[in-house]
Design a protein around this motif. Structure first.
Motif, PDB file in Angstrom:
ATOM      1  N   TYR A  51      -2.920 -35.448 -52.985  1.00 39.55           N
ATOM      2  CA  TYR A  51      -3.432 -36.553 -53.075  1.00 39.55           C
ATOM      3  C   TYR A  51      -4.100 -36.785 -54.600  1.00 39.55           C
ATOM      4  CZ  TYR A  51      -4.341 -36.202 -47.861  1.00 39.55           C
ATOM      5  OH  TYR A  51      -4.031 -36.141 -46.835  1.00 39.55           O
ATOM      6  N   CYS A  52      -3.811 -37.996 -54.999  1.00 42.77           N
ATOM      7  CA  CYS A  52      -4.159 -38.324 -56.535  1.00 42.77           C
ATOM      8  C   CYS A  52      -5.904 -39.132 -55.995  1.00 42.77           C
ATOM      9  CB  CYS A  52      -3.256 -39.154 -57.138  1.00 42.77           C
ATOM     10  SG  CYS A  52      -2.998 -40.788 -56.323  1.00 42.77           S
ATOM     11  N   LYS A  53      -6.428 -38.743 -57.312  1.00 45.16           N
ATOM     12  CA  LYS A  53      -7.604 -39.325 -57.242  1.00 45.16           C
ATOM     13  C   LYS A  53      -8.278 -39.682 -58.620  1.00 45.16           C
ATOM     14  CE  LYS A  53     -11.629 -37.977 -57.831  1.00 45.16           C
ATOM     15  NZ  LYS A  53     -12.837 -36.878 -58.294  1.00 45.16           N
ATOM     16  N   ALA A  54      -8.927 -40.947 -58.819  1.00 49.60           N
ATOM     17  CA  ALA A  54      -9.329 -41.427 -59.968  1.00 49.60           C
ATOM     18  C   ALA A  54     -10.796 -41.861 -59.814  1.00 49.60           C
ATOM     19  CB  ALA A  54      -8.644 -42.476 -60.656  1.00 49.60           C
ATOM     20  N   ASP A  55     -11.763 -41.689 -60.901  1.00 44.29           N
ATOM     21  CA  ASP A  55     -12.804 -42.170 -60.830  1.00 44.29           C
ATOM     22  C   ASP A  55     -12.784 -43.883 -60.986  1.00 44.29           C
ATOM     23  OD1 ASP A  55     -14.644 -39.632 -62.885  1.00 44.29           O
ATOM     24  OD2 ASP A  55     -13.880 -39.688 -60.812  1.00 44.29           O
ATOM     25  N   GLY A  56     -13.442 -44.593 -60.488  1.00 41.77           N
ATOM     26  CA  GLY A  56     -13.133 -46.019 -60.258  1.00 41.77           C
ATOM     27  C   GLY A  56     -14.379 -46.876 -60.202  1.00 41.77           C
ATOM     28  N   PRO A  57     -14.140 -48.027 -59.982  1.00 37.83           N
ATOM     29  CA  PRO A  57     -15.251 -49.143 -59.982  1.00 37.83           C
ATOM     30  C   PRO A  57     -15.883 -49.152 -58.439  1.00 37.83           C
ATOM     31  CG  PRO A  57     -13.382 -50.136 -59.740  1.00 37.83           C
ATOM     32  CD  PRO A  57     -12.998 -48.768 -60.152  1.00 37.83           C
ATOM     33  N   THR A  58     -15.160 -48.365 -57.518  1.00 35.67           N
ATOM     34  CA  THR A  58     -15.725 -48.439 -56.065  1.00 35.67           C
ATOM     35  C   THR A  58     -15.007 -47.273 -55.341  1.00 35.67           C
ATOM     36  OG1 THR A  58     -15.926 -49.807 -54.148  1.00 35.67           O
ATOM     37  CG2 THR A  58     -13.722 -49.750 -55.223  1.00 35.67           C
ATOM     38  N   GLY A  59     -15.402 -47.050 -54.033  1.00 37.35           N
ATOM     39  CA  GLY A  59     -15.045 -45.964 -53.494  1.00 37.35           C
ATOM     40  C   GLY A  59     -14.173 -46.242 -52.417  1.00 37.35           C
ATOM     41  N   THR A  60     -12.877 -45.591 -52.300  1.00 34.83           N
ATOM     42  CA  THR A  60     -12.007 -45.744 -51.181  1.00 34.83           C
ATOM     43  C   THR A  60     -12.095 -44.601 -50.211  1.00 34.83           C
ATOM     44  OG1 THR A  60     -10.137 -44.907 -52.324  1.00 34.83           O
ATOM     45  CG2 THR A  60     -10.597 -47.198 -52.579  1.00 34.83           C
ATOM     46  N   TRP A  61     -11.338 -44.643 -49.053  1.00 34.44           N
ATOM     47  CA  TRP A  61     -11.417 -43.810 -48.072  1.00 34.44           C
ATOM     48  C   TRP A  61     -10.335 -42.532 -48.490  1.00 34.44           C
ATOM     49  CZ3 TRP A  61     -14.176 -42.336 -44.138  1.00 34.44           C
ATOM     50  CH2 TRP A  61     -13.493 -41.530 -43.237  1.00 34.44           C
ATOM     51  N   SER A  62     -10.962 -41.240 -48.435  1.00 32.11           N
ATOM     52  CA  SER A  62     -10.037 -40.020 -48.771  1.00 32.11           C
ATOM     53  C   SER A  62      -9.667 -39.497 -47.477  1.00 32.11           C
ATOM     54  CB  SER A  62     -11.099 -39.144 -49.624  1.00 32.11           C
ATOM     55  OG  SER A  62     -10.455 -37.743 -49.815  1.00 32.11           O
ATOM     56  N   ARG A  63      -8.495 -39.255 -47.214  1.00 33.66           N
ATOM     57  CA  ARG A  63      -7.857 -38.599 -46.125  1.00 33.66           C
ATOM     58  C   ARG A  63      -7.990 -37.265 -46.315  1.00 33.66           C
ATOM     59  NH1 ARG A  63      -2.262 -41.910 -45.447  1.00 33.66           N
ATOM     60  NH2 ARG A  63      -3.075 -44.044 -44.500  1.00 33.66           N
ATOM     61  N   CYS A  64      -8.242 -36.727 -47.498  1.00 31.96           N
ATOM     62  CA  CYS A  64      -8.161 -35.241 -47.654  1.00 31.96           C
ATOM     63  C   CYS A  64      -9.685 -34.610 -47.329  1.00 31.96           C
ATOM     64  CB  CYS A  64      -8.247 -35.036 -49.387  1.00 31.96           C
ATOM     65  SG  CYS A  64      -7.688 -33.476 -49.710  1.00 31.96           S
ATOM     66  N   PHE A  65     -10.847 -35.460 -47.565  1.00 30.89           N
ATOM     67  CA  PHE A  65     -12.250 -35.337 -47.374  1.00 30.89           C
ATOM     68  C   PHE A  65     -12.567 -35.993 -45.915  1.00 30.89           C
ATOM     69  CE2 PHE A  65     -13.230 -32.251 -50.299  1.00 30.89           C
ATOM     70  CZ  PHE A  65     -12.777 -32.611 -51.657  1.00 30.89           C
ATOM     71  N   GLN A  66     -11.700 -37.036 -45.556  1.00 30.87           N
ATOM     72  CA  GLN A  66     -12.094 -37.550 -44.326  1.00 30.87           C
ATOM     73  C   GLN A  66     -13.598 -38.343 -44.692  1.00 30.87           C
ATOM     74  OE1 GLN A  66     -10.265 -38.345 -41.155  1.00 30.87           O
ATOM     75  NE2 GLN A  66      -8.810 -37.928 -42.943  1.00 30.87           N
ATOM     76  N   ALA A  67     -13.583 -39.124 -45.598  1.00 32.68           N
ATOM     77  CA  ALA A  67     -14.898 -39.387 -46.067  1.00 32.68           C
ATOM     78  C   ALA A  67     -14.604 -40.505 -47.211  1.00 32.68           C
ATOM     79  CB  ALA A  67     -15.918 -38.612 -46.647  1.00 32.68           C
ATOM     80  N   ARG A  68     -15.632 -41.705 -47.357  1.00 31.64           N
ATOM     81  CA  ARG A  68     -15.551 -42.390 -48.426  1.00 31.64           C
ATOM     82  C   ARG A  68     -16.566 -42.008 -49.653  1.00 31.64           C
ATOM     83  NH1 ARG A  68     -13.938 -47.821 -48.789  1.00 31.64           N
ATOM     84  NH2 ARG A  68     -13.825 -47.747 -46.542  1.00 31.64           N
ATOM     85  N   ARG A  69     -16.197 -41.721 -51.040  1.00 32.67           N
ATOM     86  CA  ARG A  69     -17.276 -41.246 -51.922  1.00 32.67           C
ATOM     87  C   ARG A  69     -17.325 -42.172 -53.140  1.00 32.67           C
ATOM     88  NH1 ARG A  69     -16.057 -34.728 -51.783  1.00 32.67           N
ATOM     89  NH2 ARG A  69     -15.001 -34.979 -53.703  1.00 32.67           N
ATOM     90  N   ALA A  70     -18.424 -42.372 -53.211  1.00 30.61           N
ATOM     91  CA  ALA A  70     -18.764 -43.456 -54.322  1.00 30.61           C
ATOM     92  C   ALA A  70     -18.038 -43.284 -55.266  1.00 30.61           C
ATOM     93  CB  ALA A  70     -20.230 -43.542 -54.761  1.00 30.61           C
ATOM     94  N   PHE A  71     -17.534 -44.542 -56.023  1.00 28.57           N
ATOM     95  CA  PHE A  71     -16.788 -44.421 -57.198  1.00 28.57           C
ATOM     96  C   PHE A  71     -15.558 -43.282 -57.304  1.00 28.57           C
ATOM     97  CE2 PHE A  71     -19.741 -47.267 -58.405  1.00 28.57           C
ATOM     98  CZ  PHE A  71     -21.111 -46.927 -58.479  1.00 28.57           C
ATOM     99  N   GLU A  72     -15.011 -43.033 -56.074  1.00 34.58           N
ATOM    100  CA  GLU A  72     -13.731 -42.335 -56.251  1.00 34.58           C
ATOM    101  C   GLU A  72     -12.608 -43.182 -55.673  1.00 34.58           C
ATOM    102  OE1 GLU A  72     -15.769 -37.806 -56.021  1.00 34.58           O
ATOM    103  OE2 GLU A  72     -14.398 -38.546 -54.482  1.00 34.58           O
ATOM    104  N   VAL A  73     -11.493 -43.400 -56.182  1.00 32.58           N
ATOM    105  CA  VAL A  73     -10.450 -44.076 -55.743  1.00 32.58           C
ATOM    106  C   VAL A  73      -9.382 -43.001 -55.270  1.00 32.58           C
ATOM    107  CG1 VAL A  73      -8.621 -46.008 -56.105  1.00 32.58           C
ATOM    108  CG2 VAL A  73     -11.013 -46.131 -57.069  1.00 32.58           C
ATOM    109  N   TRP A  74      -8.844 -43.029 -54.139  1.00 30.83           N
ATOM    110  CA  TRP A  74      -7.772 -41.884 -53.627  1.00 30.83           C
ATOM    111  C   TRP A  74      -6.645 -42.620 -53.337  1.00 30.83           C
ATOM    112  CZ3 TRP A  74      -8.765 -36.713 -52.797  1.00 30.83           C
ATOM    113  CH2 TRP A  74      -9.859 -36.310 -53.181  1.00 30.83           C
TER     114      TRP A  74
END
Length: 127
Positions: free
Chosen positions: A94-117
């Motif tokens: 999985y790639c991840k970038a700090d971003g303007p919003t949070g998207t769902w992470s299949r890796c962590f099974q969660a949405r984390r603020a300001f992390e785009v997955w």
């Protein structure tokens, strides 16, 4: 829409190479910390590479010397070059970038603020 779209990966024999790409849309990654994670079957989500905003780069001991994180800001894309692959590298990446919003992470099974997955790509290494 803010998103990261992964491509590449697949199946390879032990000792081979693969490259993962991760293209950003809806935001730019040129001034953001970017990361690659992986999750092996039945295992937790592990951080394996980071390229920070200050230009510093880190790779985990498990991939150091074999994998390389990089970015091409002209095409808003990050990469993970994987060489000398081993069966123990088999995982969903999985790639991840700090971003303007949070998207769902299949890796962590969660949405984390300001992390785009990214959506994840399977890498399968056979012996």
């Amino acid at each position: 829409e803010v998103q990261l779209v992964e491509s590449g990966g697949g199946s390879v024999q032990s000792g081979g190479s693969l490259r993962l790409s991760c293209e950003a849309s809806g935001f730019t990654i040129d001034d953001e910390t970017i990361d690659w994670y992986r999750q092996a079957p039945g295992q937790k989500c592990d951080l394996i590479a980071t390229a920070r905003r200050d230009g510093s780069i880190w790779h985990s001991d498990s991939v150091k010397g074999r994998f390389t994180i990089s970015r091409d800001d002209s095409v808003n894309t990050m990469f993970l070059q994987m060489n000398r692959l081993q069966p123990g590298d088999t995982a969903v990446y999985y790639c991840k970038a700090d971003g303007p919003t949070g998207t769902w992470s299949r890796c962590f099974q969660a949405r984390r603020a300001f992390e785009v997955w990214g959506q994840g790509r399977l890498v399968n290494v056979s012996s």
